[in-house]
Write an enzyme that holds these catalytic residues in place. Structure first.
Site, mmCIF file in Angstrom:
data_model
loop_
_atom_site.group_PDB
_atom_site.id
_atom_site.type_symbol
_atom_site.label_atom_id
_atom_site.label_comp_id
_atom_site.label_asym_id
_atom_site.label_seq_id
_atom_site.Cartn_x
_atom_site.Cartn_y
_atom_site.Cartn_z
ATOM 1 N N HIS A 137 2.596 7.699 4.798
ATOM 2 C CA HIS A 137 2.041 8.990 3.341
ATOM 3 C C HIS A 137 3.825 8.902 2.436
ATOM 4 O O HIS A 137 3.729 8.660 1.844
ATOM 5 C CB HIS A 137 1.942 10.900 4.202
ATOM 6 N N HIS A 178 4.761 7.984 -1.417
ATOM 7 C CA HIS A 178 5.040 9.232 -2.445
ATOM 8 C C HIS A 178 6.424 8.065 -3.567
ATOM 9 O O HIS A 178 6.713 7.735 -4.349
ATOM 10 C CB HIS A 178 5.676 10.056 -2.321
ATOM 11 N N HIS A 231 -3.521 7.282 -1.117
ATOM 12 C CA HIS A 231 -3.285 8.338 -0.993
ATOM 13 C C HIS A 231 -4.222 9.358 -0.973
ATOM 14 O O HIS A 231 -4.006 9.883 0.371
ATOM 15 C CB HIS A 231 -1.739 9.241 -2.285
ATOM 16 N N ASN A 269 -4.193 11.527 2.568
ATOM 17 C CA ASN A 269 -3.432 12.699 2.955
ATOM 18 C C ASN A 269 -4.397 13.596 3.338
ATOM 19 O O ASN A 269 -4.095 14.624 3.833
ATOM 20 C CB ASN A 269 -2.511 13.044 1.508
ATOM 21 N N ILE A 300 -0.159 16.421 -4.601
ATOM 22 C CA ILE A 300 0.453 17.036 -3.873
ATOM 23 C C ILE A 300 1.462 16.477 -2.787
ATOM 24 O O ILE A 300 0.065 14.667 -2.755
ATOM 25 C CB ILE A 300 -0.842 17.473 -3.691
#
Length: 854
Positions: free
Chosen positions: A516, A521, A707, A711, A854
């Site tokens: 993740h 990110h 993602h 997520n 997010i």
């Protein structure tokens, strides 16, 4: 009145243009949509009066005529001012948005405008969303997709410039606009000096040297071979007093005001305010304060269910927890609500016990929140790649005798030859940190290997779990390992359940830190920075990628302040503790950009092989692999879109090579953004059209579908703690010990004393609930604001992309009701929807946002 004779003509690249024979043209009417920032909404009328009082001026810039006295920049028209509000809108505006009229004098020497300047002489900033000019002589209507905050003029050396929604490669840019294009990029790059402030529009790079503080040091990540890392956006804050290599951190009240360019911050919306406030409140509950609030352990599965069925009972009034700290009921209510019940996680909505089955344990490796770690086993016993001189013999101790009687009549060699064996291997990832984690934190974990067998019905079953510790006499003596095999009853069944829990802890932590955080990110942030620094808003690749970067810099900045920092939420709730980010840095050493393409990832993990007769050119080793099946359809749709889009602008490989902005962008990504990977030969050379297509597809895939897949299942699967514990607090009990006797007599009590404690569990559940929610203003894959380009063929390509995604959504729904595909819903009766393209707002367990927002 003006009288125009208008005819449609075909211009460069097949674009349709309006040719106007001008008679008595003198005025150009425009409409501007402006958003007023939230904290001045209560004085809106006063602000409107000031805006219309000639405090905001706009000037058109010619796209066809240069001013030789101004460095060949386009000629600039006379100032025009925002006029009265338009209250008869046919299209409804969002909260805080206002439409203004504006009238420009049309000047023959300006001709067709290609840009305009804005000067804000008001004392407050405002958000300029769009400007549309109607009946421009010689052209027709012109649209400007602005989407940017405009600060008072005192903050700028030059007035802000916005370009029309035309798209140009650098060398095809009209001469009058070239200087403006170049100067805008220079402003965005900044000079690399000083602390950046809210009004600055600077995208620059820095190391991860902002995670520690005076009391809790953390190594600098990035800039060294020991701790390589992608770069993050620079803030320019000064160093910590005790360490000039580390950047000072903002104190708690201001900690969520960390610098990112203002256009990268969340748009004003109630849901995003909730996110920011929740993160701030969660940050204040880290440490002994939280433990003192919830000091009683979970002691049974039934006890866990009370947080969903009855809610959390909060203490009354202010809580004076520790010296100098006061946790108020208001802060607690932001996170937990007033006796609020947590939503029932999907994994236990239909059946409260099915999650604990071996079949569901295995299925989630294919269709859960972390479906990107399982591999096909290609050799037996599994071998370690750790340095033998440093770590000794780390090869697996699983033997043929452990598993051969569980292979449904196959021999071990036959099972490997037929690709029937799979492995979840966290041994080499964890072993180098195991001694540090177990000795210097409250965590007690193992390095683990889990072997699985593919049955005829397409499901997996666990065969064995190996749990390993460093040798007590030193790392160089290798691993001390125990192997556990499936059992259902008695003490053997309890031990097997604990073994699965240790694996789940490892999977949860590696998912959060690697799959993740690191692989989506962190690795995307340098692409966001480089795109804004090197590609003009007029560039086709900028227009293609920009929606996939929305909110990413800000959510990452918030994470550095609250989640991944020293003593932050992740250190408090996942097993590596203070070694969390350092461990992710060790994994980044092996990161390869081209391996992030889904087909390459599947092949590298042995989960697929090339097969020209199969859909997408790949044959999956597990036909019913929901993440891969749905993902390959999404991947192919993205790649087709990218190819159709880019082929409109790049007709030859030479056009790719000769694109100065594109080449600077790609060079900077390698040498600065991912500077610790500089010179590695796997980087695409960006010399061909195919390399451009593959590169853009990978970037969009990571930022959107990858993602989403890892997520938005965090709460549906991990919101129920026993299914995905994040910490283990004691090792497997030794036979004859008190813990062993407890395991024999009361498994549930022993289980909950082993996994995540209640305070950290509630904190972690609160966090994954927040991170699994879609905001009401979310933009999903295939969605774009109207007017983003004036080119017809790219717009048609996006329309086809939207239609393709609709078809994929229907096929996903059909697969989820196909009873032959057992991995789609599993024993928990939970359909796999994480790659379903769209979603409603809230906690849905589906939907692919355009970006990591997010």
């Amino acid at each position: 009145m003006s009288h125009n004779i208008i005819q449609v003509v075909t211009g460069e690249n097949g674009r349709k243009k309006m040719k106007c024979e001008i008679s008595q043209c003198s005025k150009i009417q425009g409409t501007a949509i402006v958003l007023i920032k939230k904290n001045v909404l209560n004085i809106l009328h006063d602000f409107f009066d000031k805006l219309t009082g000639k405090t905001v001026s706009l000037q058109l810039i010619s796209a066809i005529n240069c001013d030789p006295e101004d460095g060949q920049r386009g000629k600039i028209g006379r100032p025009a001012y925002l006029e009265k509000r338009n209250t008869t809108m046919s299209t409804p505006l969002k909260e805080g948005e206002v439409q203004f009229q504006i009238t420009f004098d049309w000047e023959e020497e300006i001709g067709v405008p290609g840009a305009f300047t804005v000067r804000n002489d008001h004392h407050d900033e405002f958000y300029l969303k769009t400007l549309t000019l109607e009946h421009v002589p010689g052209h027709g209507s012109i649209h400007f997709d602005c989407n940017s905050w405009v600060y008072p003029a005192k903050f700028y050396k030059k007035d802000r410039v916005f370009f029309s929604n035309m798209t140009y490669l650098p060398y095809k840019t009209p001469m009058p606009l070239r200087k403006y294009r170049e100067e805008e990029l220079e402003i965005l790059r900044g000079d690399g000096k000083g602390e950046l402030q809210e009004a600055d529009r600077v995208y620059d790079y820095a190391y991860y040297n902002d995670l520690g503080d005076q009391k809790h040091a953390r190594p600098v990540l990035g800039g060294s071979t020991d701790h390589p890392y992608p770069r993050r956006v620079r803030t320019g804050r000064g160093p910590v007093d005790s360490d000039p290599c580390n950047e000072s951190r903002l104190p708690l009240p201001e900690s969520l005001s960390i610098y990112v360019p203002r256009d990268e911050r969340f748009s004003p919306s109630k849901n995003k305010d909730f996110l920011v406030n929740s993160l701030k409140s969660i940050r204040q509950l880290i440490g002994p304060e939280l433990k003192s609030l919830f000091d009683r352990e979970f002691d049974s599965y039934k006890d866990v269910l009370t947080i969903y069925e009855e809610g959390i009972k909060l203490p009354d009034g202010p809580l004076h927890i520790s010296k100098g700290k006061n946790i108020t009921l208001e802060i607690l209510n932001v996170i937990f609500g007033s006796d609020r019940k947590f939503p029932m996680p999907q994994v236990i909505q239909v059946n409260e016990l099915a999650w604990s089955s071996d079949e569901e344990f295995a299925r989630e490796l294919l269709a859960g929140v972390n479906p990107v770690s399982i591999r096909c086993l290609e050799e037996f016993p599994p071998k370690s790649k750790l340095n033998y001189k440093q770590f000794g013999d780390q090869n697996s101790s699983i033997t043929k005798e452990h598993i051969e009687n569980k292979l449904h009549g196959m021999s071990l060699d036959e099972a490997i030859e037929k690709n029937k064996l799979f492995i979840l291997d966290y041994h080499d990832v964890l072993m180098p940190y195991l001694r540090l984690i177990n000795e210097e934190t409250s965590t007690k974990i193992y390095a683990s290997r889990t072997l699985l067998f593919l049955k005829e019905d397409g499901t997996l079953k666990p065969l064995a779990i190996e749990l390993s510790l460093p040798h007590p006499e030193g790392d160089q003596f290798g691993a001390v390992s125990n192997v556990y095999t499936p059992a259902e009853h008695g003490i053997e069944g309890s031990i097997w359940k604990l073994a699965k829990a240790y694996v789940a802890v490892n999977d949860s932590g590696c998912h959060q830190l690697i799959s993740h955080w690191l692989n989506t990110h962190a690795v995307i942030e340098p692409f966001v920075i480089a795109t804004n620094r090197q590609l003009s808003v007029l560039h086709p690749v900028y227009k293609l990628l920009h929606p996939h970067f929305r909110d990413t810099l800000y959510i990452n900045a918030l994470a550095r302040q609250v989640l991944i920092n020293a003593e932050g939420v992740l250190e408090a709730t996942v097993f590596p503790g203070k070694y969390s980010m350092e461990m992710s840095s060790a994994i980044y050493k092996d990161w390869i950009f081209t391996d992030q393409a889904l087909p390459e990832d599947l092949k590298k993990r042995g989960m697929a092989i090339e097969d020209e007769n199969s859909p997408n050119g790949l044959r999956l080793m597990i036909e019913d692999y929901p993440f891969a099946v749905d993902g390959l359809e999404i991947w192919s749709a993205i790649k087709k879109l990218v190819k159709q889009y880019c082929s409109f602008y790049y007709k030859t490989n030479d056009m790719v090579r000769q694109d100065s902005e594109l080449q600077s962008w790609w060079k900077e990504i390698q040498e600065k953004g991912h500077g610790d990977k500089k010179g590695e030969l796997w980087w695409p050379r960006m010399q061909t059209f195919d390399e451009l297509i593959e590169t853009c597809t990978i970037i969009i895939w990571i930022a959107s579908a990858l993602h989403a897949a890892i997520n938005f299942g965090q709460y549906p699967y991990g919101g129920y703690l026993p299914n995905r514990p994040t910490i283990s607090r004691r090792l497997m009990p030794e036979k004859g010990s008190a813990e062993y006797r407890e395991l024999e007599t009361n498994f549930e009590e022993a289980f909950f004393k082993t996994i995540t404690a209640k305070p950290q569990a509630l904190l972690g559940i609160s966090l994954v609930e927040i991170l699994s929610m879609h905001s009401p203003d979310e933009e999903y894959l295939g969605q774009r604001a109207p007017g983003w380009t004036s080119d017809t063929e790219p717009l048609q390509a996006f329309k086809k992309f939207q239609e393709t995604l609709e078809g994929i959504g229907k096929r996903i729904s059909d697969r989820n009701i196909d009873t032959k595909l057992k991995n789609r819903i599993g024993p928990v009766n939970m359909p796999y929807t994480l790659l379903f393209p769209t979603s409603e707002e809230g906690l849905t367990g589906k939907g692919i946002p355009n970006s990591i927002s997010i």
